[in-house]
Design a protein around this motif. Structure first.
Motif, PDB file in Angstrom:
ATOM      1  N   LYS A  22       0.819  -1.210   0.000  1.00 21.02           N
ATOM      2  CA  LYS A  22       0.000   0.000   0.000  1.00 21.02           C
ATOM      3  C   LYS A  22       0.858   1.267   0.000  1.00 21.02           C
ATOM      4  O   LYS A  22       0.452   2.289  -0.567  1.00 21.02           O
ATOM      5  CB  LYS A  22      -0.913   0.006   1.231  1.00 21.02           C
ATOM      6  N   ARG A  23       2.020   1.199   0.626  1.00 23.17           N
ATOM      7  CA  ARG A  23       2.832   2.403   0.809  1.00 23.17           C
ATOM      8  C   ARG A  23       3.825   2.649  -0.328  1.00 23.17           C
ATOM      9  O   ARG A  23       4.139   3.800  -0.648  1.00 23.17           O
ATOM     10  CB  ARG A  23       3.594   2.321   2.140  1.00 23.17           C
ATOM     11  N   LEU A  24       4.351   1.581  -0.911  1.00 23.05           N
ATOM     12  CA  LEU A  24       5.399   1.732  -1.914  1.00 23.05           C
ATOM     13  C   LEU A  24       4.835   1.596  -3.326  1.00 23.05           C
ATOM     14  O   LEU A  24       3.980   0.758  -3.591  1.00 23.05           O
ATOM     15  CB  LEU A  24       6.492   0.678  -1.700  1.00 23.05           C
ATOM     16  N   ARG A  25       5.347   2.408  -4.232  1.00 23.53           N
ATOM     17  CA  ARG A  25       4.975   2.284  -5.641  1.00 23.53           C
ATOM     18  C   ARG A  25       5.607   1.025  -6.230  1.00 23.53           C
ATOM     19  O   ARG A  25       6.670   0.578  -5.758  1.00 23.53           O
ATOM     20  CB  ARG A  25       5.432   3.507  -6.427  1.00 23.53           C
ATOM     21  N   PRO A  26       5.031   0.467  -7.276  1.00 26.10           N
ATOM     22  CA  PRO A  26       5.609  -0.743  -7.886  1.00 26.10           C
ATOM     23  C   PRO A  26       7.046  -0.553  -8.360  1.00 26.10           C
ATOM     24  O   PRO A  26       7.812  -1.520  -8.388  1.00 26.10           O
ATOM     25  CB  PRO A  26       4.670  -1.021  -9.067  1.00 26.10           C
ATOM     26  N   ASP A  27       7.433   0.680  -8.724  1.00 25.27           N
ATOM     27  CA  ASP A  27       8.797   0.905  -9.200  1.00 25.27           C
ATOM     28  C   ASP A  27       9.785   1.187  -8.066  1.00 25.27           C
ATOM     29  O   ASP A  27      10.974   1.385  -8.316  1.00 25.27           O
ATOM     30  CB  ASP A  27       8.827   2.056 -10.205  1.00 25.27           C
ATOM     31  N   GLU A  28       9.291   1.202  -6.820  1.00 20.99           N
ATOM     32  CA  GLU A  28      10.186   1.478  -5.692  1.00 20.99           C
ATOM     33  C   GLU A  28      10.793   0.209  -5.095  1.00 20.99           C
ATOM     34  O   GLU A  28      11.928   0.232  -4.610  1.00 20.99           O
ATOM     35  CB  GLU A  28       9.420   2.221  -4.581  1.00 20.99           C
ATOM     36  N   ALA A  29      10.034  -0.880  -5.087  1.00 17.30           N
ATOM     37  CA  ALA A  29      10.531  -2.080  -4.410  1.00 17.30           C
ATOM     38  C   ALA A  29       9.902  -3.341  -4.979  1.00 17.30           C
ATOM     39  O   ALA A  29       8.758  -3.337  -5.446  1.00 17.30           O
ATOM     40  CB  ALA A  29      10.248  -2.001  -2.912  1.00 17.30           C
ATOM     41  N   GLU A  30      10.673  -4.383  -4.919  1.00 12.25           N
ATOM     42  CA  GLU A  30      10.199  -5.735  -5.246  1.00 12.25           C
ATOM     43  C   GLU A  30      10.118  -6.502  -3.931  1.00 12.25           C
ATOM     44  O   GLU A  30      11.125  -6.666  -3.242  1.00 12.25           O
ATOM     45  CB  GLU A  30      11.181  -6.405  -6.207  1.00 12.25           C
ATOM     46  N   ILE A  31       8.933  -6.957  -3.560  1.00 15.56           N
ATOM     47  CA  ILE A  31       8.701  -7.573  -2.250  1.00 15.56           C
ATOM     48  C   ILE A  31       8.576  -9.084  -2.411  1.00 15.56           C
ATOM     49  O   ILE A  31       7.844  -9.572  -3.283  1.00 15.56           O
ATOM     50  CB  ILE A  31       7.428  -7.007  -1.599  1.00 15.56           C
ATOM     51  N   THR A  32       9.261  -9.823  -1.545  1.00 16.94           N
ATOM     52  CA  THR A  32       9.208 -11.289  -1.545  1.00 16.94           C
ATOM     53  C   THR A  32       8.931 -11.777  -0.137  1.00 16.94           C
ATOM     54  O   THR A  32       9.563 -11.310   0.818  1.00 16.94           O
ATOM     55  CB  THR A  32      10.535 -11.897  -2.047  1.00 16.94           C
ATOM     56  N   VAL A  33       7.994 -12.700   0.017  1.00 14.22           N
ATOM     57  CA  VAL A  33       7.719 -13.361   1.298  1.00 14.22           C
ATOM     58  C   VAL A  33       8.080 -14.831   1.164  1.00 14.22           C
ATOM     59  O   VAL A  33       7.659 -15.495   0.205  1.00 14.22           O
ATOM     60  CB  VAL A  33       6.239 -13.216   1.706  1.00 14.22           C
ATOM     61  N   ILE A  34       8.852 -15.336   2.121  1.00 12.19           N
ATOM     62  CA  ILE A  34       9.270 -16.743   2.098  1.00 12.19           C
ATOM     63  C   ILE A  34       8.672 -17.449   3.306  1.00 12.19           C
ATOM     64  O   ILE A  34       8.876 -17.032   4.452  1.00 12.19           O
ATOM     65  CB  ILE A  34      10.806 -16.871   2.137  1.00 12.19           C
ATOM     66  N   ASP A  35       7.917 -18.509   3.056  1.00 16.67           N
ATOM     67  CA  ASP A  35       7.306 -19.274   4.145  1.00 16.67           C
ATOM     68  C   ASP A  35       6.966 -20.670   3.625  1.00 16.67           C
ATOM     69  O   ASP A  35       6.532 -20.809   2.468  1.00 16.67           O
ATOM     70  CB  ASP A  35       6.034 -18.588   4.647  1.00 16.67           C
ATOM     71  N   PRO A  36       7.150 -21.714   4.449  1.00 18.69           N
ATOM     72  CA  PRO A  36       6.790 -23.060   3.990  1.00 18.69           C
ATOM     73  C   PRO A  36       5.304 -23.224   3.723  1.00 18.69           C
ATOM     74  O   PRO A  36       4.903 -24.036   2.892  1.00 18.69           O
ATOM     75  CB  PRO A  36       7.237 -23.969   5.150  1.00 18.69           C
ATOM     76  N   ARG A  37       4.476 -22.445   4.434  1.00 16.67           N
ATOM     77  CA  ARG A  37       3.026 -22.534   4.266  1.00 16.67           C
ATOM     78  C   ARG A  37       2.537 -21.368   3.410  1.00 16.67           C
ATOM     79  O   ARG A  37       3.002 -20.247   3.592  1.00 16.67           O
ATOM     80  CB  ARG A  37       2.311 -22.522   5.625  1.00 16.67           C
ATOM     81  N   PRO A  38       1.562 -21.628   2.534  1.00 21.17           N
ATOM     82  CA  PRO A  38       1.085 -20.561   1.651  1.00 21.17           C
ATOM     83  C   PRO A  38       0.023 -19.674   2.281  1.00 21.17           C
ATOM     84  O   PRO A  38      -0.733 -19.022   1.587  1.00 21.17           O
ATOM     85  CB  PRO A  38       0.508 -21.345   0.464  1.00 21.17           C
ATOM     86  N   TYR A  39      -0.038 -19.652   3.594  1.00 22.47           N
ATOM     87  CA  TYR A  39      -1.065 -18.875   4.268  1.00 22.47           C
ATOM     88  C   TYR A  39      -0.571 -18.380   5.623  1.00 22.47           C
ATOM     89  O   TYR A  39       0.392 -18.914   6.180  1.00 22.47           O
ATOM     90  CB  TYR A  39      -2.341 -19.701   4.483  1.00 22.47           C
ATOM     91  N   MET A  40      -1.236 -17.324   6.110  1.00 16.76           N
ATOM     92  CA  MET A  40      -1.011 -16.836   7.463  1.00 16.76           C
ATOM     93  C   MET A  40      -2.055 -17.460   8.375  1.00 16.76           C
ATOM     94  O   MET A  40      -3.246 -17.432   8.065  1.00 16.76           O
ATOM     95  CB  MET A  40      -1.147 -15.312   7.518  1.00 16.76           C
ATOM     96  N   THR A  41      -1.636 -18.033   9.481  1.00 17.57           N
ATOM     97  CA  THR A  41      -2.560 -18.626  10.439  1.00 17.57           C
ATOM     98  C   THR A  41      -2.986 -17.589  11.463  1.00 17.57           C
ATOM     99  O   THR A  41      -2.143 -16.977  12.122  1.00 17.57           O
ATOM    100  CB  THR A  41      -1.902 -19.814  11.167  1.00 17.57           C
ATOM    101  N   TYR A  42      -4.295 -17.388  11.588  1.00 19.34           N
ATOM    102  CA  TYR A  42      -4.797 -16.492  12.640  1.00 19.34           C
ATOM    103  C   TYR A  42      -4.948 -17.342  13.904  1.00 19.34           C
ATOM    104  O   TYR A  42      -5.993 -17.936  14.160  1.00 19.34           O
ATOM    105  CB  TYR A  42      -6.129 -15.862  12.227  1.00 19.34           C
ATOM    106  N   GLN A  43      -3.875 -17.397  14.687  1.00 14.94           N
ATOM    107  CA  GLN A  43      -3.788 -18.336  15.801  1.00 14.94           C
ATOM    108  C   GLN A  43      -4.847 -18.165  16.891  1.00 14.94           C
ATOM    109  O   GLN A  43      -5.238 -19.156  17.508  1.00 14.94           O
ATOM    110  CB  GLN A  43      -2.388 -18.297  16.407  1.00 14.94           C
ATOM    111  N   PRO A  44      -5.357 -16.944  17.177  1.00 14.40           N
ATOM    112  CA  PRO A  44      -6.414 -16.857  18.188  1.00 14.40           C
ATOM    113  C   PRO A  44      -7.662 -17.671  17.860  1.00 14.40           C
ATOM    114  O   PRO A  44      -8.461 -17.972  18.755  1.00 14.40           O
ATOM    115  CB  PRO A  44      -6.731 -15.350  18.226  1.00 14.40           C
ATOM    116  N   PHE A  45      -7.841 -18.050  16.581  1.00 20.54           N
ATOM    117  CA  PHE A  45      -9.001 -18.854  16.212  1.00 20.54           C
ATOM    118  C   PHE A  45      -8.743 -20.364  16.332  1.00 20.54           C
ATOM    119  O   PHE A  45      -9.668 -21.155  16.166  1.00 20.54           O
ATOM    120  CB  PHE A  45      -9.436 -18.544  14.779  1.00 20.54           C
ATOM    121  N   LEU A  46      -7.510 -20.778  16.605  1.00 19.67           N
ATOM    122  CA  LEU A  46      -7.215 -22.207  16.662  1.00 19.67           C
ATOM    123  C   LEU A  46      -8.049 -22.940  17.730  1.00 19.67           C
ATOM    124  O   LEU A  46      -8.537 -24.047  17.471  1.00 19.67           O
ATOM    125  CB  LEU A  46      -5.723 -22.441  16.887  1.00 19.67           C
ATOM    126  N   PRO A  47      -8.222 -22.378  18.946  1.00 16.58           N
ATOM    127  CA  PRO A  47      -9.089 -23.069  19.905  1.00 16.58           C
ATOM    128  C   PRO A  47     -10.506 -23.270  19.384  1.00 16.58           C
ATOM    129  O   PRO A  47     -11.131 -24.315  19.631  1.00 16.58           O
ATOM    130  CB  PRO A  47      -9.062 -22.148  21.136  1.00 16.58           C
TER     131      PRO A  47
END
Length: 438
Positions: A22-47
Motif C-alpha cells: 500500500k505504501r510503496l509504488r511498484p517501481d520502488e521495491a520488489e517484495i518477496t515473502v518466504i514461508d513453507p506454508r502458503p497462508y497466514m494462520t490467525y492463531q487466536p481462532f485455533l481453539p
C-alpha cells in the motif's frame, strides 16, 4: 528498485508485506515473502477450530490471494548471511536456492518449545497450526465414536481422557474450548455421561494465564473445575510413553489425546544459522524502531518483529522490558515495519514502536471467557462476547470476517458440526484396502 525479502508469512510478515504494497509504488521495491506454508494462520481462532466453532480454512489467510504485488516463495529459510545480503531457501522439492536482497525483514516466528520427556514426541500434538487444531478435534470426535460402543472400563476411560500440558493462553483456551465441545457431544451420545469424561490441564507453575493477575487466574481455575476439569498446578509431566501419563505428583492415568502447549522457543534458523546479532535466548536483538541491532548501533538494511524478536517495550517504562509475544503486538509491529521501511527508503527517519496494551481476553468455551484491562476484569458470557467481537474485527480481510460471522451464525442456529474427518489424514487407506475386511 529495492529487493525486500520478508522471512516468515505469519502475523508480522503478512502485515508488513500487505502494508508495504500500500505504501510503496511498484517501481520502488520488489517484495518477496518466504514461508513453507502458503497462508497466514490467525492463531487466536485455533481453539475455536478445535471446537468446531470456526472452519479450519477460515483461520488461514492466503498469502497469494491477498498479497497481490508480492512474490510468495514456498520454502524454508535455512541460513541468512547478511554480510553478503544473501539467504538460502530449501523448497519442498529440488535443491536449495540462494536469494539475494537489499533489505531483509525477519518475522520467522517462534517454534514450539519441547522438553526431552519420554513419549511426548510420539504421542503429543502441538497447537500452533491449523492442521494440528483439526487433528485434535477429529481425534476427540473419533474417540467418542469408539468409546460409545465399549462397555464401561479402562479402555473407554482412556479414550475419553484428554491431557493438555501448558497453562498459558493457548493451552487454557484450547483446553476450555475442547472441554466445551466434549460436554456438548454427550447429547448425541446417550451411551456416555459426564462422569466418563476426564480432562486434565497440567501446569508447572503455581498459576495459569500469567498475562492476567492472580484473581482472574484463580477464577478461571475454579470455572474449569466446576465444569468437571482437573487442573494440576505446580505439576510437571514426567512421562507419556504409550499414552500413559505420569505426573510429578505421582498421579498416573492413560490418555488417548495429549496436547502440548508449553510455550515457545527461538526459531533455530534465527538462533543458530545467521550472522545477525541474537541474545542469550536465541532471539534477534532489536531496537525500538524495529531495526536489528542495539541502542548504540543498528545493522543496516535489517529489520525484525514478532515472536522471534526481542523488541523493547518502551510503553511500560521499565528498563529491559520486552513486548509480549502475542498477536496484538505482532500485527502492529508488522504495520510499523512497513511504515519505517518506507520512511528509510525515501530518506526519512524511522519511528519507535510504542503500543499500550489493549488488555487480554480469552475464550474458555462456548459462552465462557475472561477479559482484563488493567484493574478492570470481566468474566463469563460478557467476556466471551468481547472475545468474539475483538477477534472478528482483528482477523484480516473482510472476506474472512464475513465467513467467520456466517459460521458463528449457522452454529448458533443449528449447533456445531460434529462430523469427524480423521480419515483425511490417511486419504489412500480406503482406496488401497478396497472393500476387504481387515
Amino acid at each position: 528498485m529495492q529487493r525486500i525479502v520478508i522471512v516468515g508469512g505469519g502475523y508480522a510478515g503478512f502485515y508488513a508485506a500487505w502494508n508495504l504494497e500500500k505504501r510503496l509504488r511498484p517501481d520502488e521495491a520488489e517484495i518477496t515473502v518466504i514461508d513453507p506454508r502458503p497462508y497466514m494462520t490467525y492463531q487466536p481462532f485455533l481453539p475455536e477450530v478445535m471446537a468446531g466453532s470456526v472452519e479450519a480454512r477460515h483461520a488461514a489467510v492466503s498469502l497469494r490471494k491477498h498479497l497481490r504485488r508480492t512474490r510468495v516463495v514456498a520454502g524454508e529459510v535455512t541460513r541468512v548471511e547478511h554480510a553478503r545480503r544473501a539467504l538460502q531457501v530449501r523448497p519442498a522439492d529440488g535443491d536449495d536456492v540462494e536469494l539475494g536482497y537489499d533489505v531483509i525483514v525477519i518475522t520467522a516466528g517462534a517454534v514450539t518449545r519441547t522438553f526431552p520427556i519420554p513419549g511426548v514426541a510420539e504421542q503429543a500434538i502441538g497447537m500452533k497450526h491449523v492442521e494440528e487444531a483439526v487433528a485434535i478435534r477429529d481425534k476427540l470426535l473419533t474417540s467418542f465414536d469408539r468409546a460409545s460402543v465399549l462397555p464401561p472400563g479402562p479402555e473407554r476411560q482412556r479414550l475419553l481422557t484428554v491431557t493438555f500440558v501448558g497453562g498459558g493462553f493457548s493451552g487454557v483456551e484450547g483446553f476450555g474450548e475442547l472441554l466445551s465441545l466434549a460436554t456438548s457431544l454427550l447429547r448425541s451420545y446417550p451411551e456416555l455421561s459426564l462422569a466418563d469424561l476426564s480432562f486434565h490441564l497440567v501446569e508447572a507453575a503455581g498459576r495459569i494465564l500469567p498475562e492476567v493477575t492472580d484473581e482472574p487466574g484463580r477464577w478461571v481455575v475454579k470455572a474449569l473445575e466446576e465444569r468437571g476439569a482437573h487442573v494440576h498446578l505446580n505439576t510437571q509431566l514426567v512421562s507419556a510413553v504409550g499414552g500413559h501419563v505420569v505426573l510429578s505428583t505421582g498421579q498416573e492415568f492413560d490418555s488417548e489425546l495429549i496436547v502440548w502447549a508449553a510455550g515457545n522457543a527461538a526459531n533455530p534458523v534465527v538462533a543458530q544459522h545467521t550472522d545477525l546479532p541474537v541474545d542469550d535466548r536465541g532471539f534477534l536483538r532489536v531496537r525500538a524502531d524495529l531495526r536489528i541491532g542495539t541502542a548504540e548501533a543498528f545493522v543496516p538494511d535489517a529489520w525484525a518483529a514478532g515472536d522471534d524478536a526481542a523488541v523493547p517495550d518502551i510503553a511500560v517504562g521499565t528498563p529491559g522490558a520486552r513486548t509480549v509475544p502475542n498477536a496484538q503486538h505482532a500485527v502492529r509491529q508488522g504495520r510499523h515495519l512497513a511504515a519505517n521501511i518506507t520512511a528509510v527508503l525515501r530518506g526519512g527517519t524511522p519511528k519507535e514502536y510504542v503500543h499500550q496494551s489493549l488488555g487480554v481476553v480469552a475464550t474458555l468455551g462456548l459462552g465462557q471467557g475472561v477479559f482484563q484491562y488493567r484493574r478492570l476484569v470481566v468474566t463469563g458470557f460478557p467476556a466471551w462476547v468481547m472475545h468474539r467481537g475483538y477477534h472478528v474485527l482483528a482477523v484480516p480481510t473482510w472476506e474472512r470476517k464475513i465467513r467467520v460471522l456466517a459460521v458463528w451464525l449457522a452454529a448458533g442456529l443449528f449447533g456445531r458440526d460434529i462430523v469427524s474427518l480423521a480419515s483425511v489424514q490417511h486419504p489412500r487407506e480406503a482406496f488401497v484396502r478396497g472393500g476387504a475386511p481387515r
